[in-house]
Design an enzyme around this catalytic site. Structure first.
Site, mmCIF file in Angstrom:
data_model
loop_
_atom_site.group_PDB
_atom_site.id
_atom_site.type_symbol
_atom_site.label_atom_id
_atom_site.label_comp_id
_atom_site.label_asym_id
_atom_site.label_seq_id
_atom_site.Cartn_x
_atom_site.Cartn_y
_atom_site.Cartn_z
ATOM 1 C CB SER A 156 -0.853 -0.050 1.325
ATOM 2 O OG SER A 156 -1.965 0.971 0.958
ATOM 3 C CD GLU B 12 -2.729 -3.017 -3.658
ATOM 4 O OE1 GLU B 12 -3.869 -2.770 -3.292
ATOM 5 O OE2 GLU B 12 -1.933 -2.127 -3.284
ATOM 6 C CG HIS C 2 -5.515 -2.561 -0.076
ATOM 7 N ND1 HIS C 2 -4.759 -2.404 -0.998
ATOM 8 C CD2 HIS C 2 -5.073 -1.810 1.107
ATOM 9 C CE1 HIS C 2 -3.921 -1.347 -0.557
ATOM 10 N NE2 HIS C 2 -4.298 -0.860 0.394
#
Lengths: 316, 316
Positions: B104, B204, B274
């Site tokens: 992330s 992602e 996630h």
């Protein structure tokens, strides 16, 4: 003489048809002739028609010969058209006297056109969004739009918040550019970010949490874009939700952080953004920014159809 | 021999302290020695301490000599530290045998470090998020993390959706890089986007509507990043809300659009993002991507501490 306004949809589909009808009625009531692009209400998924249809609509707006070509609304859709926009036709239309106006997603077209041709377009109202509400349109928005239609607007002004006043008078002259921050950030590193040096960069955004605004500003900062400007002018950044996790982190935190990162003056309070009160701003025009105390003026004088920005920084 | 795991907080503040305690207990139960950075629970607005505090924490992680340095969580905070990260100390730690892992927001550090030094880091678990839940950690996540701790993981594999199978076998070798799309897009045009040619780019994201995913992909597309890769591998893009305005526009629309824009193969279904089930991926390592029918393998072999990526494309 009646002015002609051409309304077209280069981005998202218009879902509020009643709003568009109201906008047409109001613009006619102001004494203008209004022409609707045949695909102004087209719908293909989120878009106002598929890519080919929207490109054709943009081409028709460029060929319309109208005094004003205004988008029906923003949304999303111009990013995917950037490699195929009719840049030369748009620049030719600008020279022919058509003023293109819009905001939000339209930022992509405006800045790409500036990068490609130097042509000046206008950040301002979108027809359905700003003239299509159930209540009366915002007075200042309408006055600025009417100045644009008549070719009489030569600048705008506003007051800074008391905490943001300039003790030393500021005066800067440079090319005005920018618009929606998310769109400007998404152009960084691509051929369609205008290479403006010594410019006045204005930014606004909606529904973006301050940490996302900050992240987008880091991109402009690290790409060297901010340091190349003479001033950064912030409009409204609204419609975001604070969360408990913020613990005091807010929009002002980002503005303070930004001021630590750049020597360039950062002005706030520009009446522009996803808010009813929005002025009309010439993207690509040489402007004079003057600030003293709480008063700010952004002046561009009379802009004829043959004014446009060249990379040498001179007006033509 | 017991492996040492160092947990630190370079991004957002940890609000779920019980989750972090559970993560520590679980990692200890796996037989590891766990050390907490003194500021792992620090809080300054949204951040795990102010910029200086987080930079110091990253420096301590680099100096820890641990086998694994894992972030407590993602969030936001590394973007604003990019000009001041201790790149040389991090690269030295990697050579010394410390494996840095996270995802992330951590994507920014990983790719900036790759751009600056060529050092390999790992996209994978975050301690509090992946080991701190009330239920058991995901089996595959834990197995991949344990392989990373023991230095035994040499690749991963997954199955494509039936509609995405490769009729012709695909094999590509190149540097693996990427991670969170919003972070990668925010690096475009800055000094910290790795200049990887012939690479395997994995992406992602979470809580981003497909139109925003598409807009971020346009930036990578127009900057020429996508065309320079040998393959694009998509992980999960989840936790977004469809709206009535979409009218059929969805994630698959974006993947189909992407495939029309690039000749580079676009693979889907990477178990990463996630989501609880996430593998560990070496950012900056030369990998072999092999796909045939529904089966995909991503293989990096044994990676020692002295493997890293150089711009000449050779392994050292």
């Amino acid at each position: 003489m009646k002015k002609r306004i051409y309304i077209y949809s280069p981005s998202s589909a218009v879902r509020n048809k009643a709003g568009l009808r109201r906008a047409v009625a109001r613009l006619k009531a102001l004494g203008h002739e209004v022409e609707l692009d045949p695909d102004v209400l087209a719908s293909h998924m989120r878009f106002a028609g598929d890519d080919e249809a929207r490109l054709a609509a943009i081409g028709r707006a460029a060929a319309s010969g109208a005094d004003i070509a205004i988008v029906s609304r923003g949304g999303y859709g111009l990013s995917r058209l950037l490699p195929r926009l009719p840049y030369e036709a748009l620049a030719k239309a600008v020279k022919g006297g058509t003023r293109f106006v819009g905001y939000s997603d339209f930022t992509a077209l405006q800045n790409a056109l500036l990068a490609e041709t130097g042509a000046i377009t206008w950040s301002g109202a979108a027809a359905a969004e700003d003239f299509g509400g159930e209540g009366d349109p915002d007075d200042i928005m309408q006055d600025c739009f009417e100045d644009l239609v008549s070719g009489q607007g030569e600048g705008t002004g506003w007051q800074l918040a008391r905490s943001d006043t300039f003790d030393e008078p500021l005066q800067a002259r440079g090319v005005l550019w920018g618009g929606n921050l998310a769109m400007i950030a998404s152009l960084v590193g691509t051929p369609w970010l205008p290479k403006v040096k010594g410019g006045i960069l204005f930014l606004e955004d909606v529904s973006e949490h301050p940490y996302r605004i900050e992240r987008m500003l880091t991109q402009l900062l690290y790409a060297g874009v901010l340091a190349r400007q003479k001033a950064i002018v912030l409009g409204h950044f609204n419609n975001w939700m604070p969360v408990p996790h913020d613990k005091g982190y807010k929009l002002k935190t980002v503005v303070d952080w930004l001021r630590e990162q750049v020597e360039v003056p950062v002005l706030t309070g520009l009446p522009f953004g996803h808010v009813p009160t929005k002025v009309c701003l010439p993207v690509g025009a040489k402007v004079t920014l003057a600030a003293e105390g709480r008063d700010v003026f952004l002046l561009w004088g009379h802009l004829g159809p043959h004014d446009h920005h060249h990379d040498d920084g001179h007006e033509h």
